[in-house]
Motif scaffolding. Sequence first.
Motif, short mmCIF file in Angstrom:
data_model
loop_
_atom_site.label_atom_id
_atom_site.label_comp_id
_atom_site.label_asym_id
_atom_site.label_seq_id
_atom_site.Cartn_x
_atom_site.Cartn_y
_atom_site.Cartn_z
N ASN A 99 -25.60 0.31 20.19
CA ASN A 99 -24.90 0.38 21.48
C ASN A 99 -24.99 1.78 22.08
O ASN A 99 -25.22 1.94 23.28
CB ASN A 99 -23.44 -0.04 21.33
N ASN A 100 -24.80 2.80 21.25
CA ASN A 100 -24.89 4.17 21.75
C ASN A 100 -26.33 4.54 22.11
O ASN A 100 -26.54 5.28 23.07
CB ASN A 100 -24.32 5.16 20.72
N ALA A 101 -27.29 4.02 21.36
CA ALA A 101 -28.70 4.28 21.69
C ALA A 101 -29.05 3.64 23.03
O ALA A 101 -29.66 4.29 23.89
CB ALA A 101 -29.61 3.74 20.58
N ARG A 102 -28.66 2.39 23.22
CA ARG A 102 -28.95 1.70 24.48
C ARG A 102 -28.29 2.41 25.65
O ARG A 102 -28.91 2.65 26.68
CB ARG A 102 -28.47 0.25 24.41
N GLY A 103 -27.02 2.74 25.51
CA GLY A 103 -26.31 3.42 26.59
C GLY A 103 -26.86 4.80 26.87
O GLY A 103 -27.09 5.17 28.03
#
Length: 155
Positions: A99-103
């Motif tokens: 999730n942090n990578a995508r965001g």
Amino acid sequence: MGATATWSEFLRDPNRVIEAMEENGDVTLVRRSAPPVRLSDAAEAAATEETLGALTQLLALAMDDELLERLVDRLTIAFPWIELLPADQRPEFVADFLNNARGGLSVGRLSGLTATLAAWRDTAAAYADPRIRVDASDLDYLDEPVPVPNPEGDE
């Protein structure tokens, strides 16, 4: 791999440093009393960022329970400290990381991903610390708040 030059060399002969960047992909500019700075081709960096973003999105879209379980098992190769996390928290780490990578990739800022990775690694280190009881049985809970002094001495 990249090349290295001093900040002074860059100021004296920027064309030579730019040529080194074009030949090597990027140049690390070393500065006195300051962190190094990387000089790179913006179009190449943007293409790399876009590719990483696409790969991250594809991985997240492909994630099902079976793949998540296999990924958790395989991540221990790249991140051996994951073994120190309780088994039920490992999928949570993967989800949080993705999730942090995508965001982060969607806005071009990966500092949140870096912080997330460090926080999970620190959590794993805490689980490995023999002075800490994972079940929290070593904690004392207070019935009422107790003021504590500021460690920096300011009131």
